[in-house]
Enzyme design. Structure first.
Site, short mmCIF file in Angstrom:
data_model
loop_
_atom_site.label_atom_id
_atom_site.label_comp_id
_atom_site.label_asym_id
_atom_site.label_seq_id
_atom_site.Cartn_x
_atom_site.Cartn_y
_atom_site.Cartn_z
N LYS A 35 0.84 -1.21 0.00
CA LYS A 35 0.00 0.00 0.00
C LYS A 35 0.87 1.25 0.00
O LYS A 35 2.08 1.17 0.27
CB LYS A 35 -0.92 -0.02 1.23
N ARG A 129 -10.67 -0.33 14.84
CA ARG A 129 -10.80 0.70 13.79
C ARG A 129 -11.78 0.26 12.72
O ARG A 129 -12.40 1.07 12.07
CB ARG A 129 -9.46 1.17 13.24
N HIS A 158 -6.21 -7.64 12.96
CA HIS A 158 -5.04 -6.75 12.97
C HIS A 158 -4.70 -6.42 14.42
O HIS A 158 -5.58 -6.15 15.22
CB HIS A 158 -5.35 -5.49 12.17
N ARG A 211 1.45 -11.08 7.06
CA ARG A 211 0.95 -9.95 6.26
C ARG A 211 1.78 -8.70 6.52
O ARG A 211 1.26 -7.67 6.94
CB ARG A 211 -0.53 -9.74 6.63
N TYR A 253 14.93 31.08 6.88
CA TYR A 253 13.76 31.81 7.41
C TYR A 253 13.80 31.94 8.93
O TYR A 253 14.02 30.96 9.64
CB TYR A 253 12.47 31.08 7.04
N CYS A 300 13.55 24.62 4.37
CA CYS A 300 12.65 25.36 3.48
C CYS A 300 11.89 24.39 2.58
O CYS A 300 12.09 23.19 2.66
CB CYS A 300 13.45 26.34 2.61
N MET A 301 11.07 24.92 1.70
CA MET A 301 10.30 24.04 0.82
C MET A 301 11.20 23.25 -0.14
O MET A 301 10.98 22.08 -0.41
CB MET A 301 9.27 24.84 0.01
N ASP A 302 12.26 23.92 -0.62
CA ASP A 302 13.08 23.30 -1.67
C ASP A 302 14.51 23.02 -1.27
O ASP A 302 15.19 22.24 -1.94
CB ASP A 302 13.09 24.23 -2.90
C1 PLP Z 1 -0.52 -1.60 6.89
C2 PLP Z 1 -1.10 -2.88 7.31
C3 PLP Z 1 -0.28 -4.02 7.45
C4 PLP Z 1 1.23 -3.98 7.34
O1 PLP Z 1 1.77 -3.34 8.47
P1 PLP Z 1 3.35 -3.33 8.74
O2 PLP Z 1 3.50 -2.85 10.12
O3 PLP Z 1 3.94 -2.41 7.73
O4 PLP Z 1 3.84 -4.71 8.54
C5 PLP Z 1 -0.90 -5.23 7.72
N1 PLP Z 1 -2.25 -5.31 7.89
C6 PLP Z 1 -3.05 -4.23 7.81
C7 PLP Z 1 -4.52 -4.38 8.00
C8 PLP Z 1 -2.50 -2.97 7.53
O5 PLP Z 1 -3.29 -1.90 7.48
#
Ligand code: PLP
Length: 369
Positions: A35, A129, A158, A211, A253, A300-302
């Site tokens: 992701k 969540r 999770h 995962r 700045y 700064c930004m850049d």
């Molecule tokens: C992002 C995420 C993961 C992976 O998490 P890591 O800590 O990067 O291994 C696994 N399961 C779910 C549901 C997540 O949102």
């Protein structure tokens, strides 16, 4: 030398080796979390580098899944946060695997599908969540069986605290999850729970598949280091100017840094517009010629300014390492994030679109199993 003011180098071979190491040590299937543009590393090249090792890919959003399908990725793609009924057709058409956590969404998927859709169900065991509450999960799964075009192929949860030293709540969650599995008893679904921290530190959470995201990229989320991972990302920028401040003169700045005496400084072509945290104003560190040099004044930004030592032999165009190794020195993502008052996840995913990703190291993606 390259001609970028800043760029990141991604070692795809390292990502592939990390995935192989994780699979070899857990002996479970691997759902590779890619992701947020593969945690900033570049989702399409990273996903392709993991083909033949990852059994499934996981993304956060429907759009991320569609992007992978459009890039020709054929493996199963789990969409971790697919919950809007309006997006059901976006999931069904490219054959993504949705995560189900409520009846309305499940019903919608079933209504629009022409063939069977594989789905995973998220059981909320205490992260709170999203997901089906663990005390209602078995009943919910039985009700899903009445939807004839929906096939539940996976069950997951999770963990909220796997990266903490105290693992007691992790075991509370695992027990709740196990009680749901016990109640269902039929099996067959792919059961998974372990994020990176749990993949490294909690074997009891491995079930059928792990995962992880972060560890694929060679970054440790916990103190436990049972396996050796290779960081895949190096972030570089180049010097744009070299100058000096006389005693008492300020820089950048707000003039928040004042030179205590005659001081040489260099401008580095990196700023918060590239995702370099402004929190590193008067707090960051970079590598120049293998030596650590501090950021002075505000980012700064850049661009940003670093303080040089009088002996430093620095010219415009020289390479600066922001994250990664230079000669015998290294700035890890973890140390960088710590200085910025955040976590490595945020640093990696904030590296901007203005920063080109350069992929290095060929790998062979013939099947290794
Ligand atoms: C992002 C995420 C993961 C992976 O998490 P890591 O800590 O990067 O291994 C696994 N399961 C779910 C549901 C997540 O949102």
């Amino acid at each position: 030398m390259d001609n970028y003011r800043t760029h990141v180098e991604i070692d795809l071979g390292a990502i592939r080796r990390n995935a192989e190491t994780i699979k070899a040590s857990t002996r479970k299937r691997l759902i590779a979390v890619v992701k947020a543009n593969a945690y900033g590393h570049g989702v399409v090249p990273v996903t392709k580098a993991l083909q033949g090792i990852a059994d499934m890919f996981a993304v956060a959003t429907v759009e991320e899944g569609v992007e992978l399908r459009q890039a020709g990725v054929q493996e199963p793609i789990l969409v971790l946060f697919s919950s809007l009924p309006e997006q059901a057709s976006l999931i069904v058409e490219p054959g993504l695997v949705p995560t189900i956590s409520d009846w309305k969404f499940a019903n919608r998927l079933n209504a629009i599908a022409s063939d069977k859709i594989s789905a995973h169900v998220n059981v909320n065991t205490g992260m709170n969540r999203y997901g089906v509450h663990w005390t209602e999960a078995a009943q919910f799964l039985n009700r899903l069986k009445t939807l004839d075009r929906l096939a539940v192929k996976g069950l997951f949860t999770h963990l909220a605290t796997a990266d903490e030293t105290d693992k007691s709540y992790v075991f509370v969650q695992i027990e709740r999850f196990a009680s749901v599995l016990e109640e269902l008893r039929n099996g067959g679904e792919l059961v998974h729970a372990a994020n990176s921290a749990a993949t490294l530190a909690v074997p009891e959470s491995h079930f059928d598949a792990v995962r992880p995201g972060l560890v694929l990229y060679g970054v440790y989320p916990v103190a436990e280091r049972p396996i050796k991972l290779e960081p895949a990302l190096t972030w570089k920028a180049r010097i744009g100017w070299v100058g000096s401040l006389s005693e008492g003169e300020g820089v950048s700045y707000g003039l928040t840094y004042k030179a205590p005496h005659q001081t040489r400084v260099a401008m580095v072509q990196i700023g918060y517009g590239d995702g370099y945290p402004r929190a590193l104003s008067n707090a960051g560190e970079v590598l120049i010629g293998g030596a650590r040099r501090p950021i002075v004044g505000r980012v700064c930004m850049d661009v940003s300014i670093v303080r040089l030592e009088s002996m430093d032999n620095v010219s415009v165009g020289d390479e600066v390492v922001l994250i990664g190794k230079q000669k015998d020195s290294e700035i890890t993502v973890d140390a960088f994030a710590h200085r910025a008052g955040t976590i490595s996840y945020e640093i990696l995913t904030q590296i901007g679109t203005r920063v080109p990703r350069i992929f290095k190291h060929a790998y062979s993606n013939r099947k290794t199993r």
